[in-house]
Design a protein around this motif. Structure first.
Motif, PDB file in Angstrom:
ATOM      1  N   LYS A   2       0.961  -1.222  -0.189  1.00 40.51           N
ATOM      2  CA  LYS A   2       0.021  -0.048   0.020  1.00 40.51           C
ATOM      3  C   LYS A   2       1.012   1.177   0.007  1.00 40.51           C
ATOM      4  O   LYS A   2       0.744   2.092  -0.486  1.00 40.51           O
ATOM      5  CB  LYS A   2      -0.977   0.053   1.241  1.00 40.51           C
ATOM      6  CG  LYS A   2      -2.042  -1.080   1.227  1.00 40.51           C
ATOM      7  CD  LYS A   2      -2.813  -0.828   2.318  1.00 40.51           C
ATOM      8  CE  LYS A   2      -4.145  -1.882   2.382  1.00 40.51           C
ATOM      9  NZ  LYS A   2      -4.743  -1.775   3.873  1.00 40.51           N
ATOM     10  N   GLY A   3       1.964   1.250   0.709  1.00 41.31           N
ATOM     11  CA  GLY A   3       2.825   2.462   0.862  1.00 41.31           C
ATOM     12  C   GLY A   3       3.569   2.757  -0.424  1.00 41.31           C
ATOM     13  O   GLY A   3       3.768   3.663  -0.894  1.00 41.31           O
TER      14      GLY A   3
ATOM     15  N   GLU B 231       1.242   4.517  -2.775  1.00 42.59           N
ATOM     16  CA  GLU B 231       0.764   5.806  -2.397  1.00 42.59           C
ATOM     17  C   GLU B 231       2.004   6.608  -2.596  1.00 42.59           C
ATOM     18  O   GLU B 231       1.825   7.635  -3.173  1.00 42.59           O
ATOM     19  CB  GLU B 231       0.447   5.728  -0.861  1.00 42.59           C
ATOM     20  CG  GLU B 231       0.339   7.157  -0.263  1.00 42.59           C
ATOM     21  CD  GLU B 231      -0.733   7.861  -1.070  1.00 42.59           C
ATOM     22  OE1 GLU B 231      -0.717   9.198  -0.825  1.00 42.59           O
ATOM     23  OE2 GLU B 231      -1.788   7.076  -1.222  1.00 42.59           O
TER      24      GLU B 231
ATOM     25  N   LYS C 201       2.798   6.654  -6.405  1.00 40.93           N
ATOM     26  CA  LYS C 201       1.472   7.043  -7.266  1.00 40.93           C
ATOM     27  C   LYS C 201       1.369   6.034  -8.409  1.00 40.93           C
ATOM     28  O   LYS C 201       1.181   6.439  -9.643  1.00 40.93           O
ATOM     29  CB  LYS C 201       1.434   8.297  -7.614  1.00 40.93           C
ATOM     30  CG  LYS C 201       1.771   9.443  -6.592  1.00 40.93           C
ATOM     31  CD  LYS C 201       0.738   9.416  -5.596  1.00 40.93           C
ATOM     32  CE  LYS C 201       0.824  10.347  -4.580  1.00 40.93           C
ATOM     33  NZ  LYS C 201      -0.038  10.268  -3.447  1.00 40.93           N
TER      34      LYS C 201
END
Length: 410
Positions: A337-338, A341, A344
């Motif tokens: 997930k990181g 994020e 992008k």
């Protein structure tokens, strides 16, 4: 038609130089229906070269040799072959002119370089347009021995331009056709059991080989016969049967690296990718970016080897690391997930594990790797637990990560 390859040089046997010549020759000869049945490496010793040549000439139709043709005293291949074939070295003006052309403006001519123009008297001499060492083509009892330089660029040039065309003109060869299928989701023994009935029923002109890779198995079907069209028709029939048995477990109907398959899929869907890697140390990103044009879909990687980097750059919580540990499903979920994020991207993969050889515990032994793949709001994970040594553990984790992503995106 059968061939044997003899590579000469102490440097090959002590591991100072890797023999890439044999693999290249094997591939190219196979394309023209010549099957390599043995590869032998020997030292720069006359008696060992002679012994290898004599054994190969008894077994094979074609013997291809590389190495030992330089101008220095340790290069003894030409003299040894002269003794074996009962001839002598003579000076060749044509070879000397080629040596002068090759060395012009690069290396000064001296006695050692001039000695390159000494060639066996009773052989066909083929000039080497990219090097000073000529090629010697001997014929005896319907068989051929060709001695070539060991420098890879020189060998591939003379093989492609001179040796292979001459072999094709001299010998009639069968057609050899290969089909390779990359299979996922099977250990080798389980796959062999599933394919047993089909394999037993294969026609005699087709052979099956299992070629395992970490996390994958390649199945190579080889058809051989005098009529290429008949061989290909037979391969088509058996390939269709194999596809019916394995279905979607066939990852690819060629031997295409996973990173290329992933790249094609991401380009087709206009998606972007990032990686968050701990135990794989950026190797997945390196594989992805080894593909030309990968900048179209790959944005970057975070190699988060320490917990500090996992927290600061990927947003993994201290609570997760303290309670579950760096090698855990929860950690790789937060890592993937990181990565999405921070960079992008539409999708990402993450790895965290114990590659070895040390660092394992009873609860998390060496070889334990957690892997996550994410595509938009979907996340898949898997636990890899087999220890096959550090290098293979890392390669297997990379394969599994990309396979997991492909399954998710597809």
């Amino acid at each position: 038609m059968f061939a044997e390859i003899i590579t000469i040089g102490d440097e090959l046997l002590i591991g100072q130089v890797t023999d890439t010549n044999s693999a290249w020759m094997g591939r190219e000869l196979n394309k023209v229906g010549i099957e390599v049945i043995r590869v032998v490496s020997v030292r720069d010793r006359a008696e060992e070269i002679t012994e290898a040549v004599d054994a190969s000439m008894k077994r094979a139709d074609i013997v291809l040799m590389t190495g030992g043709l330089g101008p220095t005293k340790d290069d003894i291949t030409k003299q040894t072959l002269c003794e074996y074939f009962g001839t002598r070295l003579i000076f060749s003006e044509a070879v000397f002119e080629n040596v002068k052309r090759v060395l012009a403006g690069k290396i000064p001519m001296n006695a050692l370089n001039k000695s390159q123009a000494m060639v066996p008297e009773n052989c066909t001499v083929i000039n080497n347009r990219v090097g000073s060492a000529s090629v010697s083509w001997f014929e005896k009892d319907g068989k051929v021995l060709v001695s070539m330089p060991g420098v890879p660029q020189e060998m591939t040039t003379v093989m492609s331009e001179e040796v292979i065309p001459r072999l094709c003109a001299k010998f009639h060869t069968d057609a050899i056709v290969h089909r390779t299928f990359t299979v996922q989701n099977y250990p080798e023994s389980v796959l062999a059991e599933k394919l047993e009935a089909w394999e037993v029923a294969l026609p005699s002109c087709i052979k099956l080989a299992y070629l395992p890779k970490p996390g994958l198995i390649r199945l190579r079907l080889t058809g051989r016969g005098q009529d290429r069209q008949e061989v290909e028709t037979c391969l088509n029939v058996e390939s269709a049967k194999l596809e019916a048995i394995l279905g979607e477990d066939i990852l690819d109907e060629e031997d295409t690296p996973i990173e290329i398959l992933i790249g094609e899929l991401l380009k087709k869907k206009k998606l972007t990718l990032s990686t968050a890697e701990s135990c794989t140390g950026g190797s997945i990103a390196a594989r992805v970016t080894s593909v030309a044009g990968s900048s179209e879909y790959f944005k970057g990687s975070v190699v988060a080897y320490s917990n500090e980097v996992k927290m600061k750059l990927l947003g993994v919580s201290m609570e997760t690391l303290e309670k579950k540990g760096a090698v855990s499903e929860e950690t790789v979920i937060e890592m993937v997930k990181g990565a999405m994020e921070a960079l992008k991207t539409d999708c990402a993969v993450a790895t965290s594990g114990i590659a070895g050889p040390g660092g394992g515990t009873k609860q998390k032994p060496v070889g334990t790797v957690w892997i996550a793949a994410a595509y938009k709001n979907e996340i898949c994970t898997m636990k890899q637990e087999t220890d096959r040594g550090r290098e293979m553990n890392v390669e297997r984790a990379g394969n599994n990560a990309l396979l997991l992503l492909r399954k998710l995106v597809k």
